[in-house]
Write a protein that holds these residues in place. Structure first.
Motif, PDB file in Angstrom:
ATOM      1  N   PHE A 101      13.971  -9.226  68.991  1.00 38.52           N
ATOM      2  CA  PHE A 101      14.517  -9.782  67.752  1.00 38.52           C
ATOM      3  C   PHE A 101      13.408 -10.282  66.832  1.00 38.52           C
ATOM      4  CE2 PHE A 101      18.127 -10.042  70.671  1.00 38.52           C
ATOM      5  CZ  PHE A 101      19.117  -9.433  69.901  1.00 38.52           C
ATOM      6  N   GLU A 102      12.329 -10.767  67.413  1.00 36.37           N
ATOM      7  CA  GLU A 102      11.167 -11.142  66.597  1.00 36.37           C
ATOM      8  C   GLU A 102      10.659  -9.921  65.818  1.00 36.37           C
ATOM      9  OE1 GLU A 102       9.319 -13.946  66.133  1.00 36.37           O
ATOM     10  OE2 GLU A 102      10.303 -15.351  67.518  1.00 36.37           O
ATOM     11  N   CYS A 103      10.563  -8.790  66.515  1.00 33.53           N
ATOM     12  CA  CYS A 103      10.091  -7.557  65.865  1.00 33.53           C
ATOM     13  C   CYS A 103      11.057  -7.094  64.788  1.00 33.53           C
ATOM     14  CB  CYS A 103       9.909  -6.452  66.908  1.00 33.53           C
ATOM     15  SG  CYS A 103       8.455  -6.648  67.946  1.00 33.53           S
ATOM     16  N   PHE A 104      12.346  -7.196  65.082  1.00 37.77           N
ATOM     17  CA  PHE A 104      13.352  -6.759  64.106  1.00 37.77           C
ATOM     18  C   PHE A 104      13.223  -7.533  62.802  1.00 37.77           C
ATOM     19  CE2 PHE A 104      17.568  -7.336  62.177  1.00 37.77           C
ATOM     20  CZ  PHE A 104      17.895  -6.018  61.898  1.00 37.77           C
ATOM     21  N   TRP A 105      13.143  -8.859  62.895  1.00 35.31           N
ATOM     22  CA  TRP A 105      13.094  -9.665  61.674  1.00 35.31           C
ATOM     23  C   TRP A 105      11.735  -9.598  60.990  1.00 35.31           C
ATOM     24  CZ3 TRP A 105      17.139 -11.296  59.084  1.00 35.31           C
ATOM     25  CH2 TRP A 105      18.369 -11.338  59.757  1.00 35.31           C
ATOM     26  N   ALA A 106      10.667  -9.515  61.771  1.00 40.51           N
ATOM     27  CA  ALA A 106       9.348  -9.337  61.158  1.00 40.51           C
ATOM     28  C   ALA A 106       9.286  -7.986  60.459  1.00 40.51           C
ATOM     29  CB  ALA A 106       8.256  -9.441  62.220  1.00 40.51           C
ATOM     30  N   GLY A 107       9.882  -6.967  61.077  1.00 42.55           N
ATOM     31  CA  GLY A 107       9.932  -5.645  60.464  1.00 42.55           C
ATOM     32  C   GLY A 107      10.739  -5.634  59.183  1.00 42.55           C
ATOM     33  N   LEU A 108      11.878  -6.359  59.183  1.00 44.37           N
ATOM     34  CA  LEU A 108      12.683  -6.451  57.959  1.00 44.37           C
ATOM     35  C   LEU A 108      11.883  -7.054  56.821  1.00 44.37           C
ATOM     36  CD1 LEU A 108      16.302  -7.642  58.941  1.00 44.37           C
ATOM     37  CD2 LEU A 108      15.612  -5.440  57.999  1.00 44.37           C
ATOM     38  N   GLY A 109      11.061  -8.047  57.146  1.00 44.36           N
ATOM     39  CA  GLY A 109      10.254  -8.682  56.103  1.00 44.36           C
ATOM     40  C   GLY A 109       9.156  -7.788  55.580  1.00 44.36           C
ATOM     41  N   LYS A 110       8.599  -6.924  56.443  1.00 46.57           N
ATOM     42  CA  LYS A 110       7.464  -6.095  56.035  1.00 46.57           C
ATOM     43  C   LYS A 110       7.893  -4.720  55.524  1.00 46.57           C
ATOM     44  CE  LYS A 110       4.380  -8.433  59.273  1.00 46.57           C
ATOM     45  NZ  LYS A 110       3.634  -8.372  60.547  1.00 46.57           N
ATOM     46  N   ASN A 111       8.876  -4.130  56.161  1.00 41.66           N
ATOM     47  CA  ASN A 111       9.329  -2.789  55.770  1.00 41.66           C
ATOM     48  C   ASN A 111      10.797  -2.653  56.143  1.00 41.66           C
ATOM     49  OD1 ASN A 111       9.725  -0.056  55.234  1.00 41.66           O
ATOM     50  ND2 ASN A 111       7.725   0.549  56.017  1.00 41.66           N
ATOM     51  N   PRO A 112      11.698  -3.209  55.312  1.00 39.99           N
ATOM     52  CA  PRO A 112      13.120  -3.250  55.686  1.00 39.99           C
ATOM     53  C   PRO A 112      13.743  -1.877  55.892  1.00 39.99           C
ATOM     54  CG  PRO A 112      12.787  -3.947  53.397  1.00 39.99           C
ATOM     55  CD  PRO A 112      11.444  -3.885  54.035  1.00 39.99           C
ATOM     56  N   PHE A 113      13.371  -0.889  55.078  1.00 41.67           N
ATOM     57  CA  PHE A 113      13.994   0.438  55.193  1.00 41.67           C
ATOM     58  C   PHE A 113      13.594   1.115  56.504  1.00 41.67           C
ATOM     59  CE2 PHE A 113      13.739  -0.305  50.544  1.00 41.67           C
ATOM     60  CZ  PHE A 113      15.096  -0.275  50.282  1.00 41.67           C
ATOM     61  N   ALA A 114      12.319   1.043  56.841  1.00 44.23           N
ATOM     62  CA  ALA A 114      11.864   1.645  58.100  1.00 44.23           C
ATOM     63  C   ALA A 114      12.475   0.920  59.300  1.00 44.23           C
ATOM     64  CB  ALA A 114      10.340   1.598  58.178  1.00 44.23           C
ATOM     65  N   THR A 115      12.594  -0.382  59.204  1.00 45.48           N
ATOM     66  CA  THR A 115      13.159  -1.160  60.304  1.00 45.48           C
ATOM     67  C   THR A 115      14.618  -0.808  60.541  1.00 45.48           C
ATOM     68  OG1 THR A 115      11.640  -2.991  59.891  1.00 45.48           O
ATOM     69  CG2 THR A 115      13.634  -3.496  61.135  1.00 45.48           C
ATOM     70  N   LEU A 116      15.397  -0.748  59.467  1.00 50.65           N
ATOM     71  CA  LEU A 116      16.818  -0.412  59.603  1.00 50.65           C
ATOM     72  C   LEU A 116      17.005   1.024  60.074  1.00 50.65           C
ATOM     73  CD1 LEU A 116      18.234  -2.201  56.425  1.00 50.65           C
ATOM     74  CD2 LEU A 116      18.502  -2.909  58.814  1.00 50.65           C
ATOM     75  N   LYS A 117      16.204   1.929  59.554  1.00 50.52           N
ATOM     76  CA  LYS A 117      16.285   3.332  59.970  1.00 50.52           C
ATOM     77  C   LYS A 117      15.991   3.459  61.458  1.00 50.52           C
ATOM     78  CE  LYS A 117      14.265   7.903  59.100  1.00 50.52           C
ATOM     79  NZ  LYS A 117      13.247   8.653  58.326  1.00 50.52           N
ATOM     80  N   THR A 118      14.938   2.807  61.921  1.00 47.22           N
ATOM     81  CA  THR A 118      14.568   2.853  63.338  1.00 47.22           C
ATOM     82  C   THR A 118      15.649   2.226  64.211  1.00 47.22           C
ATOM     83  OG1 THR A 118      12.200   2.783  62.828  1.00 47.22           O
ATOM     84  CG2 THR A 118      12.862   2.063  65.027  1.00 47.22           C
ATOM     85  N   SER A 119      16.200   1.110  63.757  1.00 44.13           N
ATOM     86  CA  SER A 119      17.219   0.408  64.544  1.00 44.13           C
ATOM     87  C   SER A 119      18.464   1.264  64.739  1.00 44.13           C
ATOM     88  CB  SER A 119      17.583  -0.913  63.862  1.00 44.13           C
ATOM     89  OG  SER A 119      16.449  -1.751  63.765  1.00 44.13           O
ATOM     90  N   PHE A 120      18.898   1.936  63.682  1.00 42.93           N
ATOM     91  CA  PHE A 120      20.083   2.798  63.797  1.00 42.93           C
ATOM     92  C   PHE A 120      19.780   4.059  64.599  1.00 42.93           C
ATOM     93  CE2 PHE A 120      21.537   0.447  59.926  1.00 42.93           C
ATOM     94  CZ  PHE A 120      22.714  -0.045  60.478  1.00 42.93           C
ATOM     95  N   ALA A 121      18.586   4.623  64.409  1.00 41.40           N
ATOM     96  CA  ALA A 121      18.247   5.889  65.063  1.00 41.40           C
ATOM     97  C   ALA A 121      18.091   5.732  66.575  1.00 41.40           C
ATOM     98  CB  ALA A 121      16.964   6.453  64.459  1.00 41.40           C
ATOM     99  N   HIS A 122      17.568   4.574  67.022  1.00 42.61           N
ATOM    100  CA  HIS A 122      17.253   4.421  68.447  1.00 42.61           C
ATOM    101  C   HIS A 122      18.030   3.276  69.097  1.00 42.61           C
ATOM    102  CE1 HIS A 122      14.145   7.314  67.669  1.00 42.61           C
ATOM    103  NE2 HIS A 122      13.527   6.513  66.819  1.00 42.61           N
ATOM    104  N   PHE A 123      19.175   2.958  68.531  1.00 42.60           N
ATOM    105  CA  PHE A 123      19.979   1.859  69.059  1.00 42.60           C
ATOM    106  C   PHE A 123      20.324   2.063  70.532  1.00 42.60           C
ATOM    107  CE2 PHE A 123      24.058  -0.307  69.822  1.00 42.60           C
ATOM    108  CZ  PHE A 123      23.695  -1.600  69.479  1.00 42.60           C
TER     109      PHE A 123
END
Length: 485
Positions: free
Chosen positions: A29-51
């Motif tokens: 979850f730390e990575c998820f939120w840090a990723g949202l802050g730095k690159n939200p589109f890549a983070t969301l794309k990765t989260s949905f693709a590899h859920f």
């Protein structure tokens, strides 16, 4: 993962889970939120693709987030136990379902064994898989293990001793199975969750009463509508504060005061914050629906703009201050939408530069109290920007006073105020208050949030009450209420 040597050590190592055991947080979850802050589109794309593929999800989010593992909050009692074990020449090893790159860095940060067990992008090292890896390395009951959840029972069953962090039910289960158990009390408290809502910030929502005061609408029904609006906006604001804190974890941990916030310190799990956000957002929109679609629209726009501010806009110089002023001004618009009171354009033209000035004051205070000329973490300003911020704040003060003066000539002002020249007199304490706020911000003598400071500042409150009293007298309200004059 480490090699699978089955040589049983003379001293049984202490193997520690990471998320919720060694750390007071969860690195996924730390990575998820840090990723949202730095690159939200890549983070969301990765989260949905590899859920459905947690090992790969963790590996890719770790690459996006680039966590500062040295800043992650550690469970102090577990760390103390690890230090004691090391002093007695026991090897202390981290074994986690988090990604190997993060676990390896975390172990190095705290001087623990270079040998770690972790997910590697293919295998999600959790439960039985972690147990198999540890048995292969150390043999049956060849290690002591520390964990914090029911999933760790699969490892405790094969460990010599069980260190249980904050999971009393698992501790009792393992004792019933004949395992020696060491307990460490841990967990979150509801008062810390409530603290994460920042209830002291709800005072800002008194701005919803501005249309009521400006329109002299003091009947009970209007007051109740405004109070419901305040409840909705308070829930909406708290939901966004949660998101803001989750996005700002690293910056907060680098801040001398914000490091004590519930999520930054690990006092409240990130998962609890995410659930709280959903609950508060539902309350905000549910109460808003009772006040009509216009109010729902204002609350929804406020939340979307606040999210955009948290994700990106607060890192953009000058844009962040304009957005802050807009968010405050929206509260006044919300008050009008909740009560159905007409708001003069001059009132909004007056309100916006006031909050533009206060937005500059907020940054001035932060920079004045900063310990170096470096840019503030997560912000676009450094101490050399103080003169420019002072100039913009001063322009805001002048613009607000000019708008207030011009308002006195409008049809609405003429109909509401019987004595026009007293409106001009009311500008004196109002100007004094604004200039004082800017001066205090320049010298770093107020709170990091000027609105919260204003609500506690006795001298400032006195100036505002003086201005309101003059306005009420000009409107004939003192005469009507108390027979004065």
């Amino acid at each position: 993962m480490a090699d699978n040597s089955a040589n049983k050590p003379a001293r049984k190592p202490l193997v520690l889970d990471v998320d919720g055991t060694f750390l007071r947080t969860d690195m996924l979850f730390e990575c998820f939120w840090a990723g949202l802050g730095k690159n939200p589109f890549a983070t969301l794309k990765t989260s949905f693709a590899h859920f459905k593929n947690p090992a790969r999800l963790k590996a890719e989010l770790a690459q996006i987030a680039q966590l500062r593992t040295d800043l992650l909050p550690v469970e102090p009692e577990v760390l103390a136990m690890a230090r004691t074990a090391q002093s007695q020449d026991y090897e202390v090893i981290l074994a986690s379902a988090s990604d190997q790159s993060l676990v390896t860095r975390l172990a190095a940060d705290h001087g623990l064994s270079e040998r770690v067990f972790a997910s590697d992008g293919v295998t999600n090292l959790k439960g039985e898989r972690k147990a198999d890896a540890l048995i292969a390395a150390y043999g049956e009951e060849g290690f002591d293990y520390g964990g914090n959840a029911a999933v760790d029972r699969a490892i405790w069953d094969h460990a010599d001793g069980a260190l249980v962090v904050g999971d009393e039910r698992s501790a009792k289960v393992m004792e019933a199975r004949g395992k020696p158990v060491t307990r460490i009390n841990a967990g979150w408290r509801m008062k810390d969750v409530l603290r994460s809502f920042r209830p002291h910030q709800w005072v800002k929502n008194v701005l919803l009463f501005v249309p009521l005061i400006a329109g002299h609408a003091f009947d009970l029904n209007t007051l109740m509508m405004a109070i419901l609006g305040v409840i909705s906006f308070s829930a909406a604001a708290s939901s966004i504060y949660l998101v803001n804190d989750l996005l700002d974890l690293e910056a907060d941990r680098l801040h001398v005061k914000k490091c004590k916030r519930p999520f930054a310190s690990g006092a409240v799990p990130i998962q609890v914050g995410m659930v709280s956000f959903l609950v508060l957002a539902a309350i905000a929109l549910g109460v808003a629906a009772a006040l009509g679609w216009a109010f729902v629209g204002v609350v929804s726009f406020y939340m979307l703009l606040s999210l955009a501010y948290s994700l990106k806009l607060k890192r953009m110089r000058w844009v962040d201050i304009a957005v802050l002023a807009s968010l405050y001004t929206l509260r006044v618009v919300a008050g009008a939408a909740a009560t159905g009171i007409y708001v003069s354009g001059y009132l909004l033209v007056f309100i916006f530069p006031v909050f533009l000035a206060l937005g500059c004051v907020k940054r001035l205070t932060e920079l004045t109290l900063a310990t170096s000329d470096a840019r503030l973490p997560g912000r676009g300003y450094g101490r050399p920007d103080r003169p420019d911020l002072l100039n913009v704040a001063s322009l805001g003060v002048v613009a607000a006073l000019v708008a207030f003066f011009l308002y006195s000539f409008t049809d609405q002002a003429i109909s509401l105020y019987k004595t026009q020249w007293l409106i001009w007199v009311a500008e004196i304490p109002l100007a004094w208050w604004m200039i004082r706020m800017v001066r205090l911000g320049w010298h770093g003598k107020q709170d990091y949030d000027p609105i919260v400071f204003a609500m506690k500042d006795k001298r400032g409150i006195g100036l505002m009450l003086m201005a309101m009293s003059i306005m009420f007298y000009a409107a004939g309200l003192w005469q009507e209420w108390f027979g004065v004059g």
